[in-house]
Design an enzyme around this catalytic site. Sequence first.
Site, PDB file in Angstrom:
ATOM      1  N   ALA A   1       1.271  -1.068   0.202  1.00 38.20           N
ATOM      2  CA  ALA A   1       0.161  -0.159  -0.021  1.00 38.20           C
ATOM      3  C   ALA A   1       1.204   1.405   0.175  1.00 38.20           C
ATOM      4  O   ALA A   1       2.009   1.697   0.993  1.00 38.20           O
ATOM      5  CB  ALA A   1      -0.927   0.103   1.214  1.00 38.20           C
ATOM      6  N   CYS A   2       0.332   2.124  -0.448  1.00 40.14           N
ATOM      7  CA  CYS A   2       0.916   3.578  -0.495  1.00 40.14           C
ATOM      8  C   CYS A   2      -0.325   4.841  -0.280  1.00 40.14           C
ATOM      9  O   CYS A   2      -1.318   4.086  -0.734  1.00 40.14           O
ATOM     10  CB  CYS A   2       1.648   3.738  -1.732  1.00 40.14           C
ATOM     11  N   GLY A   3      -0.108   5.874  -0.871  1.00 41.15           N
ATOM     12  CA  GLY A   3      -1.023   7.145  -0.022  1.00 41.15           C
ATOM     13  C   GLY A   3      -2.260   6.645  -1.413  1.00 41.15           C
ATOM     14  O   GLY A   3      -3.634   6.700  -0.706  1.00 41.15           O
TER      15      GLY A   3
ATOM     16  N   ILE B   1      -3.509   2.797   1.451  1.00 45.15           N
ATOM     17  CA  ILE B   1      -3.169   2.544   2.333  1.00 45.15           C
ATOM     18  C   ILE B   1      -4.363   2.954   3.397  1.00 45.15           C
ATOM     19  O   ILE B   1      -4.872   2.012   4.024  1.00 45.15           O
ATOM     20  CB  ILE B   1      -2.340   3.742   3.328  1.00 45.15           C
TER      21      ILE B   1
END
Length: 95
Positions: A10-12, A43
């Site tokens: 996950a990233c932003g 995220i």
Amino acid sequence: MSKQKVILVACGTGIATSTVVCKKVEELIAANNLNARVIQCKISEVPGYQDDADLLVTTTIAPRTYSIPVIKAINYLTNINTQKIDKAIIDVIKE
């Protein structure tokens, strides 16, 4: 045979950096013959997946704590000391 592990990446936004990290994690799984699959997400989507996941690999600051181990994978973006991240991921998957 052990149950397949699930790794959340996950990233932003779930687009740019997680795509890079996702590819690295998939290559790591293949290179080490690990029984795991990767789910790429934002995220903010992690809480919905965490009950079925074994690990969270992220490039962003986790806004809360989760019920699964969290590995920060900024090193995959900078390409510095990536072996440390590789080992951490492998250790969790082999548990």
